[in-house]
Write a protein that holds these residues in place. Structure first.
Motif, short mmCIF file in Angstrom:
data_model
loop_
_atom_site.label_atom_id
_atom_site.label_comp_id
_atom_site.label_asym_id
_atom_site.label_seq_id
_atom_site.Cartn_x
_atom_site.Cartn_y
_atom_site.Cartn_z
N LYS A 132 -4.34 -6.58 -9.29
CA LYS A 132 -2.97 -6.16 -9.57
C LYS A 132 -1.98 -7.15 -8.98
CE LYS A 132 -2.17 -1.77 -9.62
NZ LYS A 132 -1.88 -0.38 -9.17
N PHE A 148 -4.37 4.16 -3.71
CA PHE A 148 -5.69 3.63 -3.39
C PHE A 148 -5.97 3.86 -1.90
CE2 PHE A 148 -4.77 1.37 -7.28
CZ PHE A 148 -6.02 1.27 -7.90
N ASN A 163 -12.10 -2.03 -4.06
CA ASN A 163 -11.98 -2.36 -5.48
C ASN A 163 -10.54 -2.55 -5.95
OD1 ASN A 163 -11.11 0.32 -5.50
ND2 ASN A 163 -12.01 0.72 -7.51
N CYS A 164 -9.59 -2.61 -5.02
CA CYS A 164 -8.19 -2.85 -5.40
C CYS A 164 -7.69 -4.10 -4.69
CB CYS A 164 -7.31 -1.66 -5.03
SG CYS A 164 -5.56 -1.92 -5.39
N MET A 206 -7.57 -0.94 0.09
CA MET A 206 -6.85 -1.99 -0.66
C MET A 206 -6.94 -3.31 0.09
SD MET A 206 -2.76 -2.40 -1.30
CE MET A 206 -2.63 -3.40 0.18
N TYR A 240 -9.94 -3.60 -9.66
CA TYR A 240 -8.57 -3.78 -10.14
C TYR A 240 -7.93 -5.00 -9.49
CZ TYR A 240 -9.31 0.98 -11.74
OH TYR A 240 -9.83 2.10 -12.35
N HIS A 257 0.82 -1.20 0.00
CA HIS A 257 0.00 0.00 0.00
C HIS A 257 0.86 1.26 0.00
CE1 HIS A 257 -2.67 3.11 1.91
NE2 HIS A 257 -3.43 2.69 0.92
N GLY A 264 -0.36 -0.87 -4.43
CA GLY A 264 -1.53 -0.22 -3.85
C GLY A 264 -1.39 1.28 -3.66
#
Length: 343
Positions: free
Chosen positions: A324, A158, A288-289, A161, A322, A150, A155
């Motif tokens: 990732k 965001f 959403n991450c 996360m 997302y 993060h 991240g």
């Protein structure tokens, strides 16, 4: 809905010349320790939070809690000595553990892969052994991974996360409003142990049948394969691995590429339950991450696009989500452990 799968190029870790105390306060140095079931890695970070020294050693599951932690103390002293420091010069020591950790107390409740690390006041013991009032913080390794990614990895940017390590096991580290969420006792994010088929399936290390991890983690999918082989089903995986007992996630990948039916079944099962896992987390938290790390990333295109497609089938809105890949490579555990001192 839109699920965006992002593949990141891993950056080279920042290093400075080992063995030299660079300009800046000596007390700005921090040690990050990443304890795993097979190895323990150590990193020394300077006042700019740059990694300047690192090394690793095997983790010995036979050691008592005292002897295991005594080894950590000796290794911390050796690491700081390489840079001309003592542990008394440190800002502090952060440790990521594969354990249930009572964070506020610094007590290890239990550790599946290191069973001797159980019901032990690790932080107070380490502080006593180190002497000099050295600050020590311990946390679950999913939490330290979340801090690292993060603040410094995939991240960044965001506000919310989920860090999702996928390897021997699966779990999650939760960041809400730019803060790590630990829950009441300190082990939030053990999402791999959410139960989806109560009383059915293989018994997990958590003691339950039917948890998500028992269907899609690297270690448990091997158990499913071994059970199928014992029941007489045919696969090339035992031959590829040199024996049923040697089958691993790498074997599954190799057999998948060669068209093995059981390997294709295994990857499909993993993708489906990982999609259920991530979809349920998304519905519960509306984060959403998703940042995925861990050894199962090596399965790459064999697993993650299918997981994304299934997630999209379950999710019926058009807001972006997302998926990732973690960006910090093998040093993420060290970075995250050191970040415990910067909260």
């Amino acid at each position: 809905m839109i699920a965006v799968l992002v593949s990141a190029v891993l950056p080279e870790p920042r290093h400075r010349t080992p063995g030299i105390v660079h300009q800046g306060a000596r007390t700005g140095y921090t040690v990050g320790i990443d304890v795993g079931g097979t190895k323990t890695a150590y990193g020394l970070f300077d006042g700019d939070r740059t990694l300047v020294e690192r090394f690793e050693e095997p983790s010995d599951p036979a050691l008592s809690a005292e002897k295991f932690l005594d080894r950590i103390v000796r290794s911390c002293r050796n690491l700081t000595a390489l840079a001309g420091l003592s542990t008394g010069d440190l800002r502090g020591i952060g440790i990521g553990m594969p354990s249930f950790v009572l964070y506020e107390e610094g007590r290890i409740v239990k550790t599946a892969n290191l069973p001797q690390l159980c019901d032990f006041p690790a932080r107070s013991y380490l502080m006593d052994q180190l002497g000099g009032g050295v600050r020590v913080l311990l946390d679950n390794d999913s939490h330290t991974g979340a801090l690292a990614e993060h603040r410094h990895g995939a991240g960044r940017g965001f506000k919310h996360m989920l860090y999702c390590p996928v390897s021997t096991g699966i779990s999650s580290g939760i960041v809400i409003n730019n803060e790590l969420f630990r829950g009441r006792y300190g082990w939030s994010g053990e999402s791999g142990h959410m139960i989806v088929t109560p009383g059915q399936g293989i018994v997990c290390g958590c003691g339950n049948r039917g948890c998500l991890m028992s269907y899609c983690s690297g270690s448990m999918i091997v158990k499913h394969i071994q059970n199928k082989i014992a029941a007489g089903e045919v696969t090339m995986m035992a031959h590829l691995a040199g024996g049923v007992e040697n089958i691993s996630a790498c074997t599954v990948a190799e057999a998948y590429d060669l068209g093995d039916d059981m390997a294709h079944w295994a990857l499909e099962q993993m993708a489906r339950y990982m999609a259920i896992w991530t979809y349920n987390l998304y519905q519960m938290l509306n984060i959403n991450c998703f940042v995925f790390g861990g050894g199962l990333l090596s399965l790459g295109e064999r697993l993650f696009p299918r997981m994304r497609d299934l997630f999209d089938e379950y999710n019926r809105n058009d807001m972006p989500v997302y998926f990732k890949e973690a960006e910090l490579g093998n040093d993420f555990g060290l970075i995250g452990a050191a970040e415990l001192l910067f909260q």
